[in-house]
Scaffold this active site. Structure first.
Site, PDB file in Angstrom:
ATOM      1  N   ASP A   1       0.825  -1.201   0.000  1.00  0.00           N
ATOM      2  CA  ASP A   1       0.000   0.000   0.000  1.00  0.00           C
ATOM      3  C   ASP A   1       0.865   1.259   0.000  1.00  0.00           C
ATOM      4  OD1 ASP A   1      -2.798   1.089   0.432  1.00  0.00           O
ATOM      5  OD2 ASP A   1      -1.737   2.032   2.098  1.00  0.00           O
TER       6      ASP A   1
ATOM      7  N   GLU B   1      13.446 -15.620  -0.845  1.00  0.00           N
ATOM      8  CA  GLU B   1      13.622 -16.823  -0.011  1.00  0.00           C
ATOM      9  C   GLU B   1      12.377 -17.698  -0.054  1.00  0.00           C
ATOM     10  OE1 GLU B   1      14.629 -16.154   4.135  1.00  0.00           O
ATOM     11  OE2 GLU B   1      15.780 -14.363   3.528  1.00  0.00           O
TER      12      GLU B   1
HETATM   13  C1  NOJ Z   1      -4.413   3.103  -0.892  1.00  0.00           C
HETATM   14  C2  NOJ Z   1      -5.579   2.204  -0.659  1.00  0.00           C
HETATM   15  O1  NOJ Z   1      -5.912   1.560  -1.853  1.00  0.00           O
HETATM   16  C3  NOJ Z   1      -6.688   3.077  -0.137  1.00  0.00           C
HETATM   17  O2  NOJ Z   1      -7.915   2.401  -0.075  1.00  0.00           O
HETATM   18  C4  NOJ Z   1      -6.274   3.615   1.209  1.00  0.00           C
HETATM   19  O3  NOJ Z   1      -7.246   4.522   1.667  1.00  0.00           O
HETATM   20  C5  NOJ Z   1      -4.931   4.358   1.141  1.00  0.00           C
HETATM   21  N1  NOJ Z   1      -3.951   3.650   0.367  1.00  0.00           N
HETATM   22  C6  NOJ Z   1      -4.349   4.569   2.519  1.00  0.00           C
HETATM   23  O4  NOJ Z   1      -3.907   3.368   3.060  1.00  0.00           O
END
Ligand code: NOJ
Length: 536
Positions: free
Chosen positions: A209, A251
């Site tokens: 993310d 790994e």
């Molecule tokens: C990207 C994610 O796809 C989204 O849903 C989220 O709100 C933000 N990152 C923050 O984590």
């Protein structure tokens, strides 16, 4: 590790079709209105029949759900709303038996304010080692009453919140998502541990993310428009983190897909160097309007930027953050931009759906892997979620102008005539987000019975994509085509033609029509907003 059985390459992820599960809205096994792992396990046969290679799950960890689970309180625990860790382990194993790999979602930029580290940091006070894992600072102004810098948020609104002892902490998203300090060795160690934790449970990969946001300017200096480098986006130091993550993933034979929103293709490709991430989402393609020239340029740019680093491209039309494809493609502006999302944007759903069908064949024919967001195979439109049911913080932080992302997160309809009020999503009557009243035609059972449905198209396309050697990773070359028509050759006698012009188009010479997103006209021409796969 789970390596789905794909025919063309040992590196399954180079051509995979990866289905994105938003667990809260996929299937509700216990009838409490929220989707869960029990629901996914019960629907694994559906996913196997659809023919996907892997599932990417948005976060299923313990979370107060302020940002749909992207506010993680414990990366090693499953939220009770979704099930238990034992159940996640079973799901991973069962999916693997069905030839489907599982990709988990790791959120390294921030944690929930309910995470043990942040609670300890609040308690420990200014100057403590506990606070050093985050970005705590005194404020500016005479009495520290102003935030430490002027950074813009990823979610509109402020990026700093003041705590009772007077210090401020940084959060690029909501105040409930404090940013971690990635120059702290414990932060790095902890995440490597978390990666091991999930790889040891047999996951095939990890989605990262906000992958370009982790490292921050060490002095947290102000943001000055147009100057390089940005104080928190795509800092050079970030690559060091991914190099050590890659060594770790190797790994276990695990793979990464990065959420990297960067317009600069050279900077983007740096994340995909052979010792960093395997793949990253193609947001330029996702944002691109339904326009032949623009799409062709985006496809060419994508392939050109991936080639030097040897990484496969990914093709993405939709996810849990953006407007549903059928709705977007029916609008006057068919591109996607967070900044311009507004309530009540008119759409022609019949047109959008027709284009979404054509886009499915285009996307699945391009070289690389494909991400398919749950419900896209049903052609779901963006739902109008009533104001008093909206949950997404993006809506609230915009001051109410942005409808937020709930419209693409509405629970899936499984049965048109289900006894309960949720189209078979679960045994309860009230799903966590209300489903529109006219969704019966979108239900899985209805579409299964209709050979002309979006679901039937996806099933057939995925089946062909698995069996035809021309698909997936590999070369493509453009064929001569009239203005507004995209036509390309994937080798092995496989051609794809998409007509984005107003006029019906003559198909190139071919032997057999393998699949069409809609009927050809009476003269055998390809109508507007229609795509075909041909055997040359
Ligand atoms: C990207 C994610 O796809 C989204 O849903 C989220 O709100 C933000 N990152 C923050 O984590």
């Amino acid at each position: 590790m789970a390596a789905p059985d794909t025919p063309r390459t040992d590196d399954w992820w180079r051509d995979a079709v990866i289905y994105q599960v938003y667990p809260r809205s996929f299937a509700d096994g216990d009838g409490d209105g929220t989707g869960d792992l029990m629901g996914v396990r019960a629907r694994l046969p559906y996913l196997a029949e659809l023919g996907v290679d892997a599932l990417w799950f948005t976060p299923w960890y313990l979370s107060p759900m302020v940002d749909g689970g992207y506010d993680v309180a414990d990366y090693r625990a499953v939220d009770p709303a979704f099930g238990t860790l034992a159940e996640a382990e079973k799901l991973i194993a069962e999916a693997r038996e069905a030839g489907i790999g599982v990709i988990v979602d790791i959120v390294p930029n921030h944690v929930s304010d309910q995470h043990a580290w942040f609670r300890e940091a609040l308690k420990a006070g200014p100057g403590s080692p506990e606070r050093a894992r985050f970005h705590f600072r005194p404020g500016r102004g005479e009495n520290g009453e102003l935030p430490p810098n002027d950074w813009p948020s990823q979610f509109s609104g402020n990026t700093w919140t003041r705590v009772p002892d007077g210090e401020w902490y940084l959060h690029l998203f909501t105040p409930e998502q404090p940013d971690l300090n990635w120059s702290h060795p414990e932060v790095r160690r902890e995440h490597e541990d978390v990666l091991r934790f999930w790889f040891e449970r047999g996951v095939a990969g990890v989605r990262i993310d906000s992958a370009a946001l982790l490292t921050k300017d060490p002095d947290l200096r102000d943001f000055v428009e147009g100057t390089d480098p940005h104080p928190y986006i795509d800092q050079d130091e970030i690559h060091d983190i991914y190099r050590s993550w890659r060594a770790l993933a190797d790994e276990y034979g695990g793979v990464f897909v990065g959420e990297v929103w960067l317009p600069d293709s050279e900077r983007f490709a740096r994340y995909l160097r052979p010792d960093e991430l395997h793949t990253a989402f193609n947001f330029n393609f996702l944002s691109c309007p339904w326009d032949a020239d623009r799409l062709r340029r985006t496809i060419d740019d994508t392939l050109a930027e991936h080639a030097p680093v040897g990484a496969p491209a990914t093709w993405v039309l939709c996810n849990h953050d953006v407007t549903r494809t059928a709705t977007r493609y029916g609008r006057a502006d068919t591109g996607f931009d967070f900044a311009t999302k507004r309530f009540g944007t008119p759409t022609d759903l019949a047109l959008g759906t027709r284009r979404a069908r054509a886009a499915a064949l285009l996307t699945l024919a391009l070289p690389g892997s494909v991400y398919l967001y749950q419900g896209e195979e049903l052609g779901l439109p963006e739902a109008d979620v009533p104001l008093d049911r909206i949950q997404d913080p993006m809506h609230f932080r915009s001051g109410g102008t942005d409808p937020g992302r709930d419209g693409c997160r509405v629970p899936l309809p499984w049965e048109a005539e289900a006894e309960t009020g949720s189209y078979g999503f679960g045994a309860g009557d009230e799903p966590w987000l209300p489903q529109p009243e006219d969704w019966a035609p979108y239900a899985v059972d209805r579409q299964t019975a209709d050979p002309g449905s979006m679901l039937a198209l996806y099933r057939e396309a995925l089946l062909l994509r698995r069996s035809e050697p021309g698909f997936g990773d590999g070369p493509m070359s453009w064929l001569p085509a009239p203005e507004g028509v995209l036509a390309f050759d994937r080798g092995h006698g496989l051609l794809c033609v998409v007509n984005l012009s107003e006029e019906p188009a003559v198909l190139p010479p071919h032997g057999r029509l393998l699949l069409a997103s809609g009927p050809l006209d009476s003269e055998g021409l390809l109508p507007r907003d229609t795509a075909v796969w041909l055997r040359a």
